[in-house]
Design a protein around this motif. Structure first.
Motif, mmCIF file in Angstrom:
data_model
loop_
_atom_site.group_PDB
_atom_site.id
_atom_site.type_symbol
_atom_site.label_atom_id
_atom_site.label_comp_id
_atom_site.label_asym_id
_atom_site.label_seq_id
_atom_site.Cartn_x
_atom_site.Cartn_y
_atom_site.Cartn_z
ATOM 1 N N GLN A 145 0.689 -1.133 -0.054
ATOM 2 C CA GLN A 145 0.039 -0.126 0.084
ATOM 3 C C GLN A 145 1.009 1.167 0.071
ATOM 4 O O GLN A 145 0.489 2.369 -0.381
ATOM 5 C CB GLN A 145 -0.947 -0.008 1.268
ATOM 6 C CG GLN A 145 -2.026 -0.867 0.995
ATOM 7 C CD GLN A 145 -3.320 -0.656 2.101
ATOM 8 O OE1 GLN A 145 -3.760 0.355 2.239
ATOM 9 N NE2 GLN A 145 -3.706 -1.687 2.621
ATOM 10 N N ASN A 146 2.197 1.207 0.489
ATOM 11 C CA ASN A 146 3.203 2.174 0.285
ATOM 12 C C ASN A 146 3.486 2.489 -1.171
ATOM 13 O O ASN A 146 4.536 2.107 -1.642
ATOM 14 C CB ASN A 146 4.287 2.133 1.106
ATOM 15 C CG ASN A 146 5.213 3.281 1.416
ATOM 16 O OD1 ASN A 146 5.181 4.091 0.637
ATOM 17 N ND2 ASN A 146 5.944 3.638 2.556
ATOM 18 N N ALA A 147 2.634 2.930 -1.883
ATOM 19 C CA ALA A 147 2.612 3.286 -3.368
ATOM 20 C C ALA A 147 4.074 3.707 -3.832
ATOM 21 O O ALA A 147 4.762 3.261 -4.759
ATOM 22 C CB ALA A 147 1.500 3.874 -3.924
ATOM 23 N N SER A 148 4.419 4.732 -3.088
ATOM 24 C CA SER A 148 5.898 5.476 -3.318
ATOM 25 C C SER A 148 6.926 4.641 -3.160
ATOM 26 O O SER A 148 7.762 4.357 -4.329
ATOM 27 C CB SER A 148 5.975 6.665 -2.651
ATOM 28 O OG SER A 148 7.111 7.306 -2.949
ATOM 29 N N ALA A 149 6.946 4.076 -1.967
ATOM 30 C CA ALA A 149 8.050 3.043 -1.613
ATOM 31 C C ALA A 149 8.333 1.910 -2.631
ATOM 32 O O ALA A 149 9.172 1.452 -3.442
ATOM 33 C CB ALA A 149 8.157 2.536 -0.307
ATOM 34 N N ALA A 150 7.027 1.471 -3.096
ATOM 35 C CA ALA A 150 6.834 0.060 -3.891
ATOM 36 C C ALA A 150 7.090 0.456 -5.290
ATOM 37 O O ALA A 150 8.225 -0.349 -5.935
ATOM 38 C CB ALA A 150 5.317 -0.446 -3.963
ATOM 39 N N LEU A 151 6.792 1.667 -5.954
ATOM 40 C CA LEU A 151 7.229 1.836 -7.271
ATOM 41 C C LEU A 151 8.521 2.273 -7.233
ATOM 42 O O LEU A 151 9.125 2.256 -8.420
ATOM 43 C CB LEU A 151 6.240 2.996 -7.985
ATOM 44 C CG LEU A 151 4.836 2.438 -7.894
ATOM 45 C CD1 LEU A 151 3.965 3.664 -8.450
ATOM 46 C CD2 LEU A 151 4.694 1.324 -8.934
ATOM 47 N N ASN A 152 9.246 3.079 -6.411
ATOM 48 C CA ASN A 152 10.675 3.507 -6.345
ATOM 49 C C ASN A 152 11.507 2.253 -6.379
ATOM 50 O O ASN A 152 12.595 2.128 -6.773
ATOM 51 C CB ASN A 152 10.988 4.280 -5.306
ATOM 52 C CG ASN A 152 10.564 5.652 -5.667
ATOM 53 O OD1 ASN A 152 11.106 6.271 -6.644
ATOM 54 N ND2 ASN A 152 9.668 6.117 -4.912
ATOM 55 N N LEU A 153 10.985 1.146 -5.949
ATOM 56 C CA LEU A 153 11.708 -0.251 -5.775
ATOM 57 C C LEU A 153 11.878 -1.024 -7.101
ATOM 58 O O LEU A 153 12.671 -1.598 -7.403
ATOM 59 C CB LEU A 153 11.366 -1.136 -4.609
ATOM 60 C CG LEU A 153 11.954 -2.412 -4.295
ATOM 61 C CD1 LEU A 153 13.506 -2.374 -4.105
ATOM 62 C CD2 LEU A 153 10.934 -3.094 -3.164
ATOM 63 N N ALA A 154 10.217 -1.019 -7.480
ATOM 64 C CA ALA A 154 10.115 -2.068 -8.583
ATOM 65 C C ALA A 154 10.481 -1.479 -10.070
ATOM 66 O O ALA A 154 10.752 -0.362 -10.244
ATOM 67 C CB ALA A 154 8.478 -2.150 -8.656
ATOM 68 N N HIS A 155 10.270 -2.739 -10.854
ATOM 69 C CA HIS A 155 10.578 -2.164 -12.246
ATOM 70 C C HIS A 155 9.332 -2.037 -13.118
ATOM 71 O O HIS A 155 9.150 -1.315 -13.981
ATOM 72 C CB HIS A 155 11.521 -3.356 -13.012
ATOM 73 C CG HIS A 155 12.645 -3.822 -12.268
ATOM 74 N ND1 HIS A 155 13.081 -4.686 -11.418
ATOM 75 C CD2 HIS A 155 13.992 -3.249 -12.522
ATOM 76 C CE1 HIS A 155 13.849 -4.749 -11.191
ATOM 77 N NE2 HIS A 155 14.858 -3.697 -11.678
#
Length: 257
Positions: A197-207
């Motif tokens: 749910q932490n979209a910022s952290a998730a998208l900064n980690l993901a490809h």
């Protein structure tokens, strides 16, 4: 790009009469991190449980390395290389750190390899080595999350499914854990599927990323594309939108064949 290691095709899963995921399709490519975004009740955890064999889909296919795995027993899916780190950590509280890690390798019989992997886990999570004889239930929330990830790594996953690894943790601990996940991806080419749910952290980690809403995939793209999307900024990154939520329009996603 290489052939996906994990393919989900038109999957539907139910809780009793309630359809929790509705015709979901997505790809996970080797060596990449895929984030699944969405509000509570969107179907993210149900999707993870369906992939890992905790739930059986009513329809659709889950293909791992080209083979259908839907309907298989969870331990067989773990043995094949898909490891699920569930929401809420779920460590064994009365067992020690060492014993929890050993349980992560329960499908394996290569003692030397298991000990090598235990040391690998300790190299990423040094605090676990310091507390290896401590009961897991006495660890802090962040340490329990590290242990849950470490236990997953002991299964030598080809794909690791992580459900809400930031849940209930302080921002500093979230940053530390996400940095370790990034290192695992970069240093060990670890393929991951991340519900968060932490979209910022998730998208900064993901490809790559997918957005779920009411059991459906409503948007997908590279993490960079999603971070730039006005919809994502409005509804997941806290940027103020104009007009009521009901008026939003998600971009059309690609059609699966």
């Amino acid at each position: 790009m290489s052939e996906p290691i994990l393919k989900i095709r038109n999957v539907e899963s139910f809780y009793g009469p309630i359809m929790a995921i509705r015709g979901v399709s997505l790809d996970v490519h080797p060596g990449r991190i895929v984030s699944i975004l969405g509000a509570n009740g969107a179907g993210k955890t149900t999707l993870m449980k369906t992939i890992s064999g905790v739930m059986d889909p009513e329809k659709g296919k889950v293909l791992f390395e080209g083979r259908e795995i839907q309907g298989q027993e969870p331990h067989k899916i773990v043995h094949d290389g898909v490891v699920h780190v569930p929401e809420g950590r779920e460590v064994f509280p009365l067992l020690t750190v060492d014993e929890n890690l050993s349980l992560g390798a329960y499908t394996r019989h290569d003692k030397a390899g298991i000990e090598d992997d235990r040391e690998m886990v300790f190299s990423y999570f040094p605090i676990l080595k310091e507390r290896r004889t401590q009961e897991a239930g006495t660890l802090s929330g962040g340490q329990q999350q590290m242990l849950a990830i470490g236990r997953g790594l002991m299964g030598r996953p080809k794909v690791m499914l992580l459900d809400e690894p930031s849940l209930g943790l302080s921002p500093l601990l979230v940053q530390e854990i996400f940095e370790i996940l990034k290192r695992l991806n970069e240093e060990r080419n670890m393929t991951m599927m991340l519900v968060e749910q932490n979209a910022s952290a998730a998208l900064n980690l993901a490809h790559d990323g997918y957005v779920m809403e009411v059991g459906r995939i409503v948007m997908d793209g590279t993490a960079e594309e999603l971070l730039k999307s006005e919809d994502i900024q409005n509804f997941y990154l806290g940027v103020q939108e104009e007009g009521p939520r009901e008026q939003r329009r998600w971009k059309r996603r690609k059609t699966w064949r």
